[in-house]
Structure formats: C-alpha cells, structure tokens
Design an enzyme around this catalytic site. Sequence first.
Site, PDB file in Angstrom:
ATOM      1  N   ASP A 132       4.328   1.384  -1.626  1.00 12.06           N
ATOM      2  CA  ASP A 132       4.376   2.426  -2.644  1.00 12.06           C
ATOM      3  C   ASP A 132       3.679   3.660  -2.080  1.00 12.06           C
ATOM      4  OD1 ASP A 132       4.367   3.710  -5.235  1.00 12.06           O
ATOM      5  OD2 ASP A 132       4.399   1.716  -6.133  1.00 12.06           O
ATOM      6  N   ASP A 180       6.362   7.307  -5.569  1.00 16.78           N
ATOM      7  CA  ASP A 180       5.850   7.490  -6.924  1.00 16.78           C
ATOM      8  C   ASP A 180       6.150   8.903  -7.429  1.00 16.78           C
ATOM      9  OD1 ASP A 180       4.088   6.319  -9.054  1.00 16.78           O
ATOM     10  OD2 ASP A 180       2.868   8.071  -8.579  1.00 16.78           O
ATOM     11  N   GLU A 195      11.000   7.293  -7.429  1.00 10.94           N
ATOM     12  CA  GLU A 195      10.834   7.115  -8.878  1.00 10.94           C
ATOM     13  C   GLU A 195      11.113   8.474  -9.507  1.00 10.94           C
ATOM     14  OE1 GLU A 195       7.627   6.061 -12.375  1.00 10.94           O
ATOM     15  OE2 GLU A 195       7.008   7.109 -10.589  1.00 10.94           O
ATOM     16  N   HIS A 224       6.385  -1.902 -14.036  1.00 13.73           N
ATOM     17  CA  HIS A 224       4.997  -1.996 -14.485  1.00 13.73           C
ATOM     18  C   HIS A 224       4.619  -0.895 -15.479  1.00 13.73           C
ATOM     19  CE1 HIS A 224       5.109   1.041 -11.469  1.00 13.73           C
ATOM     20  NE2 HIS A 224       3.889   1.412 -11.766  1.00 13.73           N
ATOM     21  N   ASP A 225       5.576  -0.049 -15.846  1.00 14.60           N
ATOM     22  CA  ASP A 225       5.291   1.019 -16.813  1.00 14.60           C
ATOM     23  C   ASP A 225       5.968   0.784 -18.161  1.00 14.60           C
ATOM     24  OD1 ASP A 225       3.770   2.540 -14.976  1.00 14.60           O
ATOM     25  OD2 ASP A 225       5.594   3.430 -14.139  1.00 14.60           O
TER      26      ASP A 225
HETATM   27  C1  GLC Z   1       4.192   6.424 -11.790  1.00 13.65           C
HETATM   28  C2  GLC Z   1       3.730   4.985 -11.750  1.00 13.65           C
HETATM   29  C3  GLC Z   1       2.708   4.802 -12.831  1.00 13.65           C
HETATM   30  C4  GLC Z   1       1.551   5.718 -12.559  1.00 13.65           C
HETATM   31  C5  GLC Z   1       2.020   7.163 -12.449  1.00 13.65           C
HETATM   32  C6  GLC Z   1       0.952   8.055 -11.903  1.00 13.65           C
HETATM   33  O1  GLC Z   1       4.878   6.715 -12.944  1.00 13.65           O
HETATM   34  O2  GLC Z   1       4.818   4.122 -11.870  1.00 13.65           O
HETATM   35  O3  GLC Z   1       2.282   3.472 -12.922  1.00 13.65           O
HETATM   36  O4  GLC Z   1       0.595   5.610 -13.578  1.00 13.65           O
HETATM   37  O5  GLC Z   1       3.113   7.274 -11.572  1.00 13.65           O
HETATM   38  O6  GLC Z   1       0.743   7.797 -10.546  1.00 13.65           O
END
Ligand code: GLC
Length: 537
Positions: free
Chosen positions: A102, A204, A272, A333-334
């Site tokens: 990641d 990310d 993402e 995980h979100d």
């Molecule tokens: C992304 C991740 C999340 C994190 C955010 C800030 O959305 O998936 O878990 O809190 O970025 O880094």
Amino acid sequence: MSEATASWWRSAVFYQIYPRSFQDGNGDGIGDLRGIRSRLDYLGDVLGVDALWMSPFYPSPMDDFGYDVADYCDVDPVFGDLADFDALLADVHERGMHLIVDLVPNHTSDQHAWFRASRSSRDAPKRDWYVWRDGKGPGAPPNNWPGVFGGPAWEWDEATGQWYLHSFLPSQPDLNWRNREVREAMYDVMRFWLDRGADGFRIDVAHYILKDPDLRDLPLRDDIGETGFKALGEYDRYQHVHNKGHPDVHEVFREMRAVLDEYTPERFAVGEIHDFDVHSWASYYGKGDELHMPFDFSLLWAPWSAERFRELIDEVEAAIPERGWPNHVLGNHDETRLATRFGRGAVRGSAVLLCTLRGTPTLYYGDELGLSEVEIDVERQQDPWGRRVPGLGRDGCRTPMPWDGSEHAGFCPPDAEPWLPLGPEAGERNAAAQAADPGSVLSLYRALLAYRRRSPSLRLGDYAAIDGVPAGCFAHLRTHPGSPAVAAAVNFTGEPMTVPGLPAGSIVVSTGMDRAGEPVRGSVRLGPHEAVVVEAG
Ligand code: GLC
Ligand code: CA
C-alpha cells in the site's frame, strides 16, 4: 487478449489483508507479517487466490492505523521488520503468487522526518514539501475545505504562524505534489519496494494528490437535504471540485507508471479513486500509460438490486477504454461488511458475480466466510474517524479473522487480548469449520476460484448481459475464442424464478444444494437467492 500475452494481474484474483487483523504471530493480540506468512497455505491452497494486497505496515503512530506513515521504507515493530517482509515475499513468490504493498503518497504522519523538517521554520529547505499557507485573517483558515475525518482540512502551526493542509486527520499533513523533490522522493520509495521484489502498489487516495493550485473555496452542494447525504456530516455538504482530482494528477500517474515500467517482470498499480461519475472515473485509465486501473467501487456502493447491478456493470463496461481492464470490489477496510450491507441473502450471489464478471476481483479478508459487520462498544472503538464523527467508525469490518473454534478463534493465543473483539459468530463462521463444510460460503468461493482458474472465458473473455431474464435476476455471458462460453445467473430475490436465455450446457458451480453436473437446456430454475454458473457445451 490470448493467455500467452495477458498480464498476470488481469487474470489474478486479489485478496486484501488488513495486517492488524489477519494473524497474530507473536502473541501481542495484533496481527503481523509473520502471522500472515503462517497463513499462506490457506490463501494459496485452501482458498486459491493469486495476489495479496496488504494495507500499510510501515512505522506509524497509528493515528489512522498505518495510513499515517512515519517512514515509507521500513516496517513498524508491531508488524515485524524488513527481514520478515522479505521472508513473506519470498514465500509468496515461491507459491507463484504476487504481493502488492500500500503506497500512501497523499500524506505522511506529522511524525515523519520530512514534516518535522518542513515545520521547523518558514525557510526550512523542506518547507515547500507540504502545503503551507497564510490564513484569511486571525483564526481563519486559507479556505473552506473540510477534512474527510471531520473538522477543517487546515491546522494552525503556532511556531511558524501558518496553516498546513491535511485532507484527513490533522496528524496526516498533505504532501505538496507540485514540488519536484517530493515526487522524486516518492518515486524512490516505490523503487525501494520494487527493488525488494514487491509486485506493485495499491495507491491510497490516488487522485487526492493534486489539488487546485489556487486552493479555491469549494462550492456547496445544491442537493443537500434531499439526498440524505447530510447524515454523513460536514464533508458531504460540499462539491469536492478543487481539493482532489485536478487534471495534473494524470501527469503524476504517467510518472509513476514509468517507474513501474523500469522493472521486469511486469509491476502493477491500482489506484484507490472514489469518483461517482463513470466517465471521469474511466479517465483514470489514461491511454494505457497511467496506473493499470482505478478501483471500481460502483457495485460496493450499489443497493443489492439485479437491475441496478446490470445498469452499473453495463455503464462501466461501456466507459472503460479499449485497453482498460475492469475490476470489482465488494468490500474493503473502509466499508461496512458485505453480508451486513447487502444482507445475508446476497452473500452467495455476490460471490458468484465477483468471481465471474469480466475483470480482476479483489476479495476482502473474511468476506470469503460471509462475515457480518461486528458491533463494537464505544469504549473499545479504535478508528479515529468513528471517534471524531460518531457513527462513521470502520472498526466493525476490521475485526480479527476467525480461523477456528478455539479461544479468540485462533487469531492470537488464548491469553492475549485481540486489539479489536471478534464477532459473536466466530464460533461457527470460521475458516476451519467452513473448510470442512461443503455447503459453506468458503467452499463456494473455493469452487468458484478453482473453476475460474480452469476457464479462459472467465479469466479473459468478453462480457455481455443476458436479456429477457425475469425481474430480480441478473445473468451474463462470458466468451473467449477456443474455450467454452460460461454464463452466470443470480437470483437477487427471496422468490424462486425460471431464467431463460442461458446457453445449453451444464451447471459447474451452484450456491444452493450441489447442482454441479446438472444439464441446462436453455433455461434454469433458481431457488431464493440462488445463483449458478453454467458452462456451454
Ligand atoms: C484511504 C484508506 C483509508 C484511510 C484514508 C486516509 O481512504 O483506504 O483507510 O483512512 O485513505 O489515508
Ligand atoms: Ca503480533
């Protein structure tokens, strides 16, 4: 695309591991790299996935559980060390699997050496590595941007008398990607992991990294009050047109791609990228010279409706450029666990879709067991988002993986305290119990993935929705030259139905009682919430 020329990541099935919650290897109640390494048999042989994505394991104050990185080129002691990473990667590769890490390029932790240097004085050499601005007046931040996790996206720094930008927590300052040195430093971070043999990155909040250079105020949304979005808080009152997704980000993605392309064998990146507009989302495929793909969250956010699924899939299929490749995500995980978000009835049908639609699937750990969202008492909540904005916490989908029927479900030793509680269903819904039960969700995933591995049509074939199916059913056909066509039909409802329009052949995987081998002559009868995969021939 033939088998011979297809890239590994196109036909791979990815699996996301949240390292804190997969397997504790040293008895402190927190998952770690050694623990993950000890579970590769499960991932490779039992379940049968091809590639792993691990959420961050870097040194971090853990304000956002690792998405606040204090050092991009090391491992937090809670997860192990670089030798553990190397050993894990070697074992993954030995099994013919791939591993992506990641990359968190938008922001660092405020404990990162870069930020400490940047905040040390206004003329520090690294001052411009972050986004520093004067306010609009005493106590007034430079603009109206809100932080995703609540409060303004700006934090006042008393010592140097300026504000710094943080799209997420105040302890996650945003890097300034308009600064060339920042870019080069992050490309070196990529090389650090690629040199060690990592197969690529999940990036990310990839499109956040470039913002409006003038940092203009965000306009308010005009549909507030009608959509119910208000419930999500302050952040959703705005149209996020200046604080992310600036067109200059494409240039950065091309630069990142050039770094990946320095390496053989082929390295891969998925971004993402949350973008509700299918065309602007599809622009992130670039011309085959940017990230390999943006995550497709359209089904994850959809209601469990056959008509809506078909509409979204057809829209995405039409929007993706010819050289692009679709992908599907139903949990991460979100987000609230799939079984709770779509409902228990959707667990098996969604598995069939995830594993049969055109494109690369990413499974979220535990969804292959059909885990429910776990309710966490307020005192045990860990996620900073939920602590800042009650109701938005993400702990419920991040609880420890239930491995067996023992204390703490085999996640950690009986005398350790898991960092988040296991769900009440761990006693029955765990990997060991499901591996032994041919009717389990895990056995369904195994059957789907095993068949997918044998079927070029599923891995690489074209997609077409099947018309003329009853309301509440979605069915599609995958075809590839030289390989039997494969259809999948999913009953999204609690009522039985007859589905016409399927190719003649036989059932290869079913969610109900075992129907494998049953002949199909053009139509198939589906029970409530049932789904089947049919091979033509
Ligand atoms: C992304 C991740 C999340 C994190 C955010 C800030 O959305 O998936 O878990 O809190 O970025 O880094
Ligand atoms: Ca541990």
